[in-house]
Design an enzyme around this catalytic site. Structure first.
Site, PDB file in Angstrom:
ATOM      1  N   LYS A   1     -23.282  41.792  65.400  1.00  0.00           N
ATOM      2  CA  LYS A   1     -23.923  41.258  64.388  1.00  0.00           C
ATOM      3  C   LYS A   1     -25.163  43.077  63.491  1.00  0.00           C
ATOM      4  O   LYS A   1     -25.358  42.857  62.638  1.00  0.00           O
ATOM      5  CB  LYS A   1     -25.151  40.150  63.835  1.00  0.00           C
ATOM      6  CG  LYS A   1     -24.304  38.640  63.905  1.00  0.00           C
ATOM      7  CD  LYS A   1     -25.015  37.236  64.451  1.00  0.00           C
ATOM      8  CE  LYS A   1     -24.293  36.350  64.783  1.00  0.00           C
ATOM      9  NZ  LYS A   1     -24.993  35.431  65.586  1.00  0.00           N
TER      10      LYS A   1
ATOM     11  N   GLN B   1     -30.698  33.002  67.254  1.00  0.00           N
ATOM     12  CA  GLN B   1     -29.308  32.698  67.881  1.00  0.00           C
ATOM     13  C   GLN B   1     -29.126  31.799  68.993  1.00  0.00           C
ATOM     14  O   GLN B   1     -30.462  31.821  70.103  1.00  0.00           O
ATOM     15  CB  GLN B   1     -28.696  34.426  69.250  1.00  0.00           C
ATOM     16  CG  GLN B   1     -27.332  34.361  69.820  1.00  0.00           C
ATOM     17  CD  GLN B   1     -26.641  33.978  68.513  1.00  0.00           C
ATOM     18  OE1 GLN B   1     -26.368  34.779  67.520  1.00  0.00           O
ATOM     19  NE2 GLN B   1     -25.494  33.294  68.559  1.00  0.00           N
TER      20      GLN B   1
ATOM     21  N   ASP C   1     -28.423  31.667  58.112  1.00  0.00           N
ATOM     22  CA  ASP C   1     -27.179  31.072  59.107  1.00  0.00           C
ATOM     23  C   ASP C   1     -27.466  29.436  58.480  1.00  0.00           C
ATOM     24  O   ASP C   1     -26.335  29.017  58.864  1.00  0.00           O
ATOM     25  CB  ASP C   1     -28.330  30.747  60.177  1.00  0.00           C
ATOM     26  CG  ASP C   1     -27.497  31.297  61.579  1.00  0.00           C
ATOM     27  OD1 ASP C   1     -26.676  31.369  61.629  1.00  0.00           O
ATOM     28  OD2 ASP C   1     -28.125  31.467  62.229  1.00  0.00           O
TER      29      ASP C   1
HETATM   30  N1  GUN Z   1     -24.253  30.495  68.171  1.00  0.00           N
HETATM   31  C1  GUN Z   1     -23.055  30.360  68.174  1.00  0.00           C
HETATM   32  N2  GUN Z   1     -23.211  31.142  66.926  1.00  0.00           N
HETATM   33  C2  GUN Z   1     -23.790  30.782  66.269  1.00  0.00           C
HETATM   34  C3  GUN Z   1     -23.976  31.220  65.242  1.00  0.00           C
HETATM   35  O1  GUN Z   1     -23.418  31.294  63.967  1.00  0.00           O
HETATM   36  N3  GUN Z   1     -25.515  31.260  64.277  1.00  0.00           N
HETATM   37  C4  GUN Z   1     -27.106  30.844  65.671  1.00  0.00           C
HETATM   38  N4  GUN Z   1     -27.704  31.628  64.988  1.00  0.00           N
HETATM   39  N5  GUN Z   1     -26.037  30.785  66.411  1.00  0.00           N
HETATM   40  C5  GUN Z   1     -25.128  30.484  67.230  1.00  0.00           C
END
Ligand code: GUN
Length: 286
Positions: A53, A97, A120
């Site tokens: 990311k 995350q 998100d």
């Molecule tokens: N863990 C697995 N997929 C995601 C996501 O799209 N966003 C976040 N914040 N954590 C995750």
């Protein structure tokens, strides 16, 4: 007949080029979209995701702060950090995350994020607005799936979409978005009896279960569109989806490969949400 590959890598590249152009336009006005990515603990998969990311952000001319903390971080400290990021005018998106260590209440963390920075799309305000079809940050993976369908001119209207998996991150919102595109939606999950009975009725099958090569041609109707959200390792340690790709190639009409299908779209949609947040902020009089 062999299924057409849905090339998520190519589609995401196209989207990212558009984003880079919009970032340049903002830069001309002195605004750099900023994403804060918070990682607590040392889960290796999470580490890979957040690094990717950050790299993508920077490649598109956006700012990315990767804030890493040990698994022992207290909930209180994490909530305080989020409060600070909420107030920071140079941060337009906040992503914590998941999963978080057990001693931290995920829900408390999600609701602490300012919905205007909830890139998100996990905050209950975002989920609520999405569910009633109002403007909202859409969760990145389901949004990416819809973009792929659109790009390949697969219109969900009137089709039977079967979603396997009911997580708040992927399955549930994917079904909601497909419903808004006028699909008839069925949710299946670990307690579903006779899974094949449902999957064989699917015009569009979305799988987000996390079991390597779990679905084969016996699960499919001829000509089904298969969207594989799984990210698993096979018996040889090779990356693979929930779908046995080689087995279904002759039955599906379209299929997303793993890797190179849904995965790259998730990141592209996160970038788009961060950019949108920065564009919105820049047009408001504060
Ligand atoms: N863990 C697995 N997929 C995601 C996501 O799209 N966003 C976040 N914040 N954590 C995750």
């Amino acid at each position: 007949m062999s299924a057409t590959l849905i090339d998520g890598k190519a589609v995401s590249q196209k989207i990212k080029s558009g984003i880079a152009e919009r970032v340049e336009r903002l830069a001309a006005r002195g605004i750099v979209p900023g994403l804060a990515v918070v990682l607590v603990g040392d889960d290796p998969a999470s580490h890979t995701y957040v690094t990717s990311k950050k790299r993508t952000c920077e490649a598109l001319g956006m700012r990315s702060d990767l804030l890493q903390f040990p698994a022992s971080m207290s909930e209180e400290d994490l909530l305080e950090l989020i409060g600070n990021l909420n107030r920071d005018p140079e941060i337009h998106g906040i992503l914590v995350q998941l999963p978080l260590p057990d001693h931290i209440d995920e829900f408390k963390v999600i609701v602490a994020i300012d919905p205007e920075k909830d890139v998100d799309g996990f905050h209950p305000v975002s989920v609520g607005n999405m569910s009633i079809g109002r403007e909202a940050f859409l969760p990145c993976t389901p949004h990416g799936i819809l973009k792929l369908l659109e790009e390949y001119e697969i219109d969900p209207a009137g089709k039977h979409a079967v979603v396997i998996g009911r997580s708040n991150i992927v399955g549930k919102p994917a079904g909601v978005l497909l419903l808004q595109k006028d699909a008839t939606v069925t949710y299946c999950h670990s307690k579903t009896r006779d899974l094949k009975n449902f999957t064989r009725q699917a015009d569009i099958l979305i799988s987000a279960i996390g079991r390597a090569k779990f679905l084969g041609k016996d699960h499919l109707k001829d000509g089904a569109v298969v969207i594989d959200v799984g990210m698993n390792r096979d018996e040889n340690g090779k990356l693979c989806g929930d779908v046995d790709f080689d087995d279904v190639l002759g039955t599906a009409s379209y299929i997303t490969p793993v890797p190179g299908g849904v995965g790259p779209m998730t990141i592209a949609m996160l970038m788009e949400n961060t950019l949108l947040s920065a564009e919105r902020g820049s047009t408001e009089t504060k």
